[in-house]
Write a protein that holds these residues in place. Structure first.
Motif, PDB file in Angstrom:
ATOM      1  N   ALA A 159       0.833  -1.198   0.000  1.00  0.00           N
ATOM      2  CA  ALA A 159       0.000   0.000   0.000  1.00  0.00           C
ATOM      3  C   ALA A 159       0.868   1.250   0.000  1.00  0.00           C
ATOM      4  O   ALA A 159       0.542   2.255  -0.642  1.00  0.00           O
ATOM      5  CB  ALA A 159      -0.929  -0.017   1.218  1.00  0.00           C
ATOM      6  N   VAL A 162       2.052   1.885  -3.512  1.00  0.00           N
ATOM      7  CA  VAL A 162       0.987   2.438  -4.356  1.00  0.00           C
ATOM      8  C   VAL A 162       0.872   3.942  -4.125  1.00  0.00           C
ATOM      9  O   VAL A 162       0.749   4.730  -5.070  1.00  0.00           O
ATOM     10  CB  VAL A 162      -0.353   1.733  -4.072  1.00  0.00           C
ATOM     11  N   MET A 187      -2.818  -4.705   2.188  1.00  0.00           N
ATOM     12  CA  MET A 187      -4.060  -3.946   2.297  1.00  0.00           C
ATOM     13  C   MET A 187      -5.084  -4.645   3.181  1.00  0.00           C
ATOM     14  O   MET A 187      -6.238  -4.201   3.289  1.00  0.00           O
ATOM     15  CB  MET A 187      -4.629  -3.709   0.897  1.00  0.00           C
ATOM     16  N   GLN A 197     -10.723  -3.303  -3.802  1.00  0.00           N
ATOM     17  CA  GLN A 197      -9.749  -2.317  -3.357  1.00  0.00           C
ATOM     18  C   GLN A 197      -8.354  -2.601  -3.921  1.00  0.00           C
ATOM     19  O   GLN A 197      -7.600  -1.674  -4.247  1.00  0.00           O
ATOM     20  CB  GLN A 197      -9.701  -2.271  -1.830  1.00  0.00           C
ATOM     21  N   ALA A 201      -6.189  -0.301  -6.547  1.00  0.00           N
ATOM     22  CA  ALA A 201      -4.795   0.078  -6.306  1.00  0.00           C
ATOM     23  C   ALA A 201      -3.918  -0.289  -7.498  1.00  0.00           C
ATOM     24  O   ALA A 201      -3.016   0.481  -7.880  1.00  0.00           O
ATOM     25  CB  ALA A 201      -4.283  -0.613  -5.041  1.00  0.00           C
ATOM     26  N   THR A 204      -4.289   2.247 -10.096  1.00  0.00           N
ATOM     27  CA  THR A 204      -3.588   3.466  -9.716  1.00  0.00           C
ATOM     28  C   THR A 204      -2.129   3.412 -10.164  1.00  0.00           C
ATOM     29  O   THR A 204      -1.584   4.392 -10.690  1.00  0.00           O
ATOM     30  CB  THR A 204      -3.651   3.665  -8.191  1.00  0.00           C
TER      31      THR A 204
END
Length: 269
Positions: A159, A162, A187, A197, A201, A204
């Protein structure tokens, strides 16, 4: 008359020349026979995994030597971003390095430095004694290695990474590789690579790589997910592994030929 050699093009250069996603698989068994079988499969690239597989430096070099006879590009994942380990992997002839757990732009800068000779970096000079320069048979290896013979792929799989993806992608690395399994775990979704989710990510990171103008790849053993990423324009992808292919195929034989055998369906990863 001295014998001179040219090194293969890097994975980065191969990506630049391709008009489609480059499809590959993991080599985790350490077997040079498996490496040779997979090298002749028609896949575009192979990832020799030095992080999770029980591979010595000698085992990695042997696989690189075997794969060299085939039209496939090898990438080697180092166990960490340690500069000494990176130096050893480069000297044994790994041109394309995938470095795991790159969480910040500072991490990325450090691994780039480890792959570059001074003054651009801190790589130790030992090419005349190693396979990297084919024991000094590659003309001007020292002068061209930094710009021509090495590519660095940063693995984003947390995370934190990211969140830092834009800076990592602009740090000077040649490409980005997304690790959905560790990303999902970081995560709070262990084993759920397709969790919404996690998928968000992943996208992203893909956007950050696109904006930085560098290639982005991913691991996807589920055929449907792999096809979605390929159709979505991913630049390179891993879709299987030697060990999982053997595991699933041997289980299928047992289920087919042993009466009453009923094995559970398992993920390919």
């Amino acid at each position: 008359m001295p014998f001179r050699l040219d090194l293969p093009e890097t994975f980065t250069r191969t990506l630049e020349q391709s008009d489609r996603a480059l499809v590959g698989m993991w080599l985790c068994s350490g077997s040079p026979i498996n490496a040779e079988i997979c090298a002749g499969s028609g896949l575009d690239w192979l990832l020799i995994d030095g992080e999770h597989a029980p591979l010595s430096l000698q085992a990695i070099q042997t696989q690189l030597q075997v794969i060299a006879a085939y039209p496939v590009t090898p990438v080697v994942r180092v166990p960490s971003g340690d500069a000494t380990i990176i130096k050893q992997y480069l000297d044994l002839g790994a041109q394309n390095l995938l470095v795991p757990m790159v969480d910040t732009a500072e991490d990325a800068a450090a691994i780039i430095s480890a792959t570059r000779y001074p003054p651009e970096g801190v790589r130790g000079v030992g090419s005349a004694l190693s396979r990297a320069a084919r024991w000094n048979r590659v003309d001007d290896y020292l002068g061209t290695a930094n710009s021509t013979h090495v590519s660095v792929i940063a693995q984003i799989e947390s995370a934190e990474a990211v969140a830092n993806a834009p800076a990592i992608c602009r740090s000077g690395v040649d490409a980005i590789f997304i690790g959905p399994s560790d990303l999902a775990a970081s995560m709070g979704h262990l084993g759920q690579q397709a969790h919404p989710q996690v998928v968000a990510a992943i996208h992203t990171v893909i956007v950050a790589a696109r904006e930085a103008g560098i290639p982005v790849g991913i691991n996807a053993f589920d055929p449907a997910h792999a096809r979605d990423y390929i159709d979505g324009g991913i630049d390179f992808i891993l879709v299987g592994a030697d060990v999982s292919s053997l595991a699933r195929a041997s289980e299928a034989l047992a289920q087919t030929f042993i009466t009453g055998d009923s094995q559970p369906q398992r993920s390919s990863y």
